[in-house]
Design a protein around this motif. Structure first.
Motif, PDB file in Angstrom:
ATOM      1  N   LEU A  81       0.752  -1.084  -0.056  1.00 39.54           N
ATOM      2  CA  LEU A  81       0.019   0.051  -0.017  1.00 39.54           C
ATOM      3  C   LEU A  81       1.051   1.219  -0.005  1.00 39.54           C
ATOM      4  CD1 LEU A  81      -2.850  -1.034   2.324  1.00 39.54           C
ATOM      5  CD2 LEU A  81      -2.992  -0.822   0.268  1.00 39.54           C
ATOM      6  N   LEU A  82       1.974   1.097   0.668  1.00 41.76           N
ATOM      7  CA  LEU A  82       2.689   2.377   0.804  1.00 41.76           C
ATOM      8  C   LEU A  82       3.743   2.622  -0.157  1.00 41.76           C
ATOM      9  CD1 LEU A  82       3.350   4.896   2.544  1.00 41.76           C
ATOM     10  CD2 LEU A  82       5.113   3.659   3.652  1.00 41.76           C
ATOM     11  N   PHE A  83       4.379   1.529  -0.667  1.00 38.05           N
ATOM     12  CA  PHE A  83       5.751   1.659  -1.641  1.00 38.05           C
ATOM     13  C   PHE A  83       5.132   1.244  -2.877  1.00 38.05           C
ATOM     14  CE2 PHE A  83       7.679   1.109   2.754  1.00 38.05           C
ATOM     15  CZ  PHE A  83       8.239   2.424   2.821  1.00 38.05           C
ATOM     16  N   PHE A  84       4.892   0.222  -3.142  1.00 40.07           N
ATOM     17  CA  PHE A  84       4.911  -0.525  -4.362  1.00 40.07           C
ATOM     18  C   PHE A  84       3.933  -0.086  -5.492  1.00 40.07           C
ATOM     19  CE2 PHE A  84       7.008  -3.760  -1.666  1.00 40.07           C
ATOM     20  CZ  PHE A  84       8.382  -3.680  -2.338  1.00 40.07           C
ATOM     21  N   ILE A  85       2.533   0.100  -4.798  1.00 33.62           N
ATOM     22  CA  ILE A  85       1.704   0.588  -5.572  1.00 33.62           C
ATOM     23  C   ILE A  85       1.926   2.236  -6.404  1.00 33.62           C
ATOM     24  CG2 ILE A  85      -0.756   1.536  -5.864  1.00 33.62           C
ATOM     25  CD1 ILE A  85      -1.301  -1.060  -3.795  1.00 33.62           C
ATOM     26  N   PRO A  86       2.451   2.907  -5.278  1.00 32.65           N
ATOM     27  CA  PRO A  86       2.860   4.321  -5.893  1.00 32.65           C
ATOM     28  C   PRO A  86       3.873   4.190  -6.700  1.00 32.65           C
ATOM     29  CG  PRO A  86       2.347   4.374  -3.566  1.00 32.65           C
ATOM     30  CD  PRO A  86       2.393   3.169  -3.795  1.00 32.65           C
ATOM     31  N   ILE A  87       4.919   3.477  -6.489  1.00 38.41           N
ATOM     32  CA  ILE A  87       6.080   3.264  -7.482  1.00 38.41           C
ATOM     33  C   ILE A  87       5.599   2.886  -8.736  1.00 38.41           C
ATOM     34  CG2 ILE A  87       8.077   2.014  -7.777  1.00 38.41           C
ATOM     35  CD1 ILE A  87       8.579   2.263  -4.907  1.00 38.41           C
ATOM     36  N   PHE A  88       4.773   1.838  -8.632  1.00 33.65           N
ATOM     37  CA  PHE A  88       4.033   1.429  -9.875  1.00 33.65           C
ATOM     38  C   PHE A  88       3.046   2.169 -10.867  1.00 33.65           C
ATOM     39  CE2 PHE A  88       0.687  -0.988 -12.266  1.00 33.65           C
ATOM     40  CZ  PHE A  88       1.457  -1.659 -13.104  1.00 33.65           C
ATOM     41  N   ILE A  89       2.517   3.045 -10.172  1.00 33.92           N
ATOM     42  CA  ILE A  89       1.794   4.247 -10.539  1.00 33.92           C
ATOM     43  C   ILE A  89       2.921   5.398 -11.388  1.00 33.92           C
ATOM     44  CG2 ILE A  89       0.279   6.036 -10.242  1.00 33.92           C
ATOM     45  CD1 ILE A  89      -1.021   4.362  -8.359  1.00 33.92           C
ATOM     46  N   CYS A  90       4.026   5.522 -10.481  1.00 37.21           N
ATOM     47  CA  CYS A  90       4.912   6.550 -11.042  1.00 37.21           C
ATOM     48  C   CYS A  90       5.583   5.775 -12.376  1.00 37.21           C
ATOM     49  CB  CYS A  90       5.848   6.811 -10.159  1.00 37.21           C
ATOM     50  SG  CYS A  90       5.306   7.775  -8.703  1.00 37.21           S
ATOM     51  N   TYR A  91       5.810   4.725 -12.356  1.00 33.55           N
ATOM     52  CA  TYR A  91       6.287   4.027 -13.500  1.00 33.55           C
ATOM     53  C   TYR A  91       5.273   4.132 -14.742  1.00 33.55           C
ATOM     54  CZ  TYR A  91       7.628   0.261 -16.691  1.00 33.55           C
ATOM     55  OH  TYR A  91       8.149  -0.488 -17.844  1.00 33.55           O
ATOM     56  N   LEU A  92       3.952   3.740 -14.401  1.00 33.51           N
ATOM     57  CA  LEU A  92       3.277   4.040 -15.680  1.00 33.51           C
ATOM     58  C   LEU A  92       2.980   5.307 -16.013  1.00 33.51           C
ATOM     59  CD1 LEU A  92       0.163   1.959 -14.165  1.00 33.51           C
ATOM     60  CD2 LEU A  92       1.834   1.239 -16.107  1.00 33.51           C
ATOM     61  N   LEU A  93       2.996   6.363 -15.441  1.00 34.42           N
ATOM     62  CA  LEU A  93       3.125   7.620 -15.557  1.00 34.42           C
ATOM     63  C   LEU A  93       4.229   8.424 -16.328  1.00 34.42           C
ATOM     64  CD1 LEU A  93       0.710   8.919 -12.537  1.00 34.42           C
ATOM     65  CD2 LEU A  93       0.321   8.499 -14.977  1.00 34.42           C
ATOM     66  N   SER A  94       5.399   7.630 -15.946  1.00 42.50           N
ATOM     67  CA  SER A  94       6.637   8.118 -16.664  1.00 42.50           C
ATOM     68  C   SER A  94       6.559   8.142 -18.128  1.00 42.50           C
ATOM     69  CB  SER A  94       7.882   7.503 -15.919  1.00 42.50           C
ATOM     70  OG  SER A  94       7.898   6.072 -16.502  1.00 42.50           O
ATOM     71  N   PRO A  95       7.166   9.105 -18.601  1.00 44.93           N
ATOM     72  CA  PRO A  95       7.141   9.338 -20.027  1.00 44.93           C
ATOM     73  C   PRO A  95       8.156   8.176 -20.817  1.00 44.93           C
ATOM     74  CG  PRO A  95       8.541  11.120 -19.312  1.00 44.93           C
ATOM     75  CD  PRO A  95       8.220  10.328 -18.142  1.00 44.93           C
ATOM     76  N   LYS A  96       7.568   7.508 -21.944  1.00 44.39           N
ATOM     77  CA  LYS A  96       8.455   6.366 -22.145  1.00 44.39           C
ATOM     78  C   LYS A  96       9.539   7.009 -23.283  1.00 44.39           C
ATOM     79  CE  LYS A  96       5.392   3.585 -20.469  1.00 44.39           C
ATOM     80  NZ  LYS A  96       5.486   4.049 -18.941  1.00 44.39           N
ATOM     81  N   ALA A  97      10.633   6.416 -23.262  1.00 48.91           N
ATOM     82  CA  ALA A  97      11.762   6.828 -24.188  1.00 48.91           C
ATOM     83  C   ALA A  97      11.498   6.258 -25.460  1.00 48.91           C
ATOM     84  CB  ALA A  97      13.012   6.360 -23.352  1.00 48.91           C
TER      85      ALA A  97
END
Length: 129
Positions: free
Chosen positions: A113-129
Motif C-alpha cells: 500500500l505504501l511503496f509498491f503501488i505508488p512506485i508502480f503508478i509512477c512507472y506507468l506515468l513516466s514518459p516512455k523513451a
C-alpha cells in the motif's frame, strides 16, 4: 484501509513509545497524501487536464517558498486527521482485538500500500523513451 494501517503502525510502536497512538495517527496522513497524489496524477494522465493543487499566485513563487507557504496547511490537515484517529482509537482497537497485527502477511500488505503501488503508478506515468 486507513484504520488497518493505523492499527498496524500502532501495534508496531506501542511497546517502545507511550504515545504510540499519536505516532500512528500522524503517520497515517502520510499514506493518505501519497494515495491522493497518485490518484490526482492518474486523473491528469488519463484526461490531459491539469489539476492545480494550489492557487496561481503560490505557483508563481520559487519552489522553496511554495513549500514553506503550504507547510502550515499540510501540518494542520495532518493534525486534524491524526486527532480523528486518536479519538477513534478505542473503536479501532475493538475491531482488531485478538488479531495479531505484526505478521509478515500484514507487513507485506502495508508495504504494498505504501511503496509498491505508488512506485508502480509512477512507472506507468513516466514518459516512455
Amino acid at each position: 484501509m486507513y484504520t488497518y494501517i493505523y492499527y498496524f503502525i500502532y501495534s508496531a510502536f506501542k511497546k517502545k513509545h507511550s504515545d504510540a497512538d499519536w505516532v500512528a495517527a500522524l503517520t497515517t496522513p502520510v499514506f493518505m497524501w501519497i494515495h491522493c497524489l497518485c490518484i490526482i496524477a492518474l486523473i491528469q494522465k488519463a484526461t490531459n487536464i491539469a489539476i492545480h493543487l494550489y492557487p496561481q499566485y503560490i505557483a508563481s513563487m520559487p519552489y522553496g517558498v511554495q513549500k514553506y507557504t503550504l507547510l502550515p496547511f499540510a501540518m494542520a490537515i495532518c493534525y486534524f486527521i491524526g486527532r480523528y484517529f486518536v479519538k477513534r482509537h478505542k473503536q479501532i482497537e475493538k475491531k482488531y482485538d485478538g488479531k495479531k497485527m505484526l505478521t509478515w502477511k500484514n507487513f507485506i500488505i502495508v508495504a504494498l500500500l505504501l511503496f509498491f503501488i505508488p512506485i508502480f503508478i509512477c512507472y506507468l506515468l513516466s514518459p516512455k523513451a
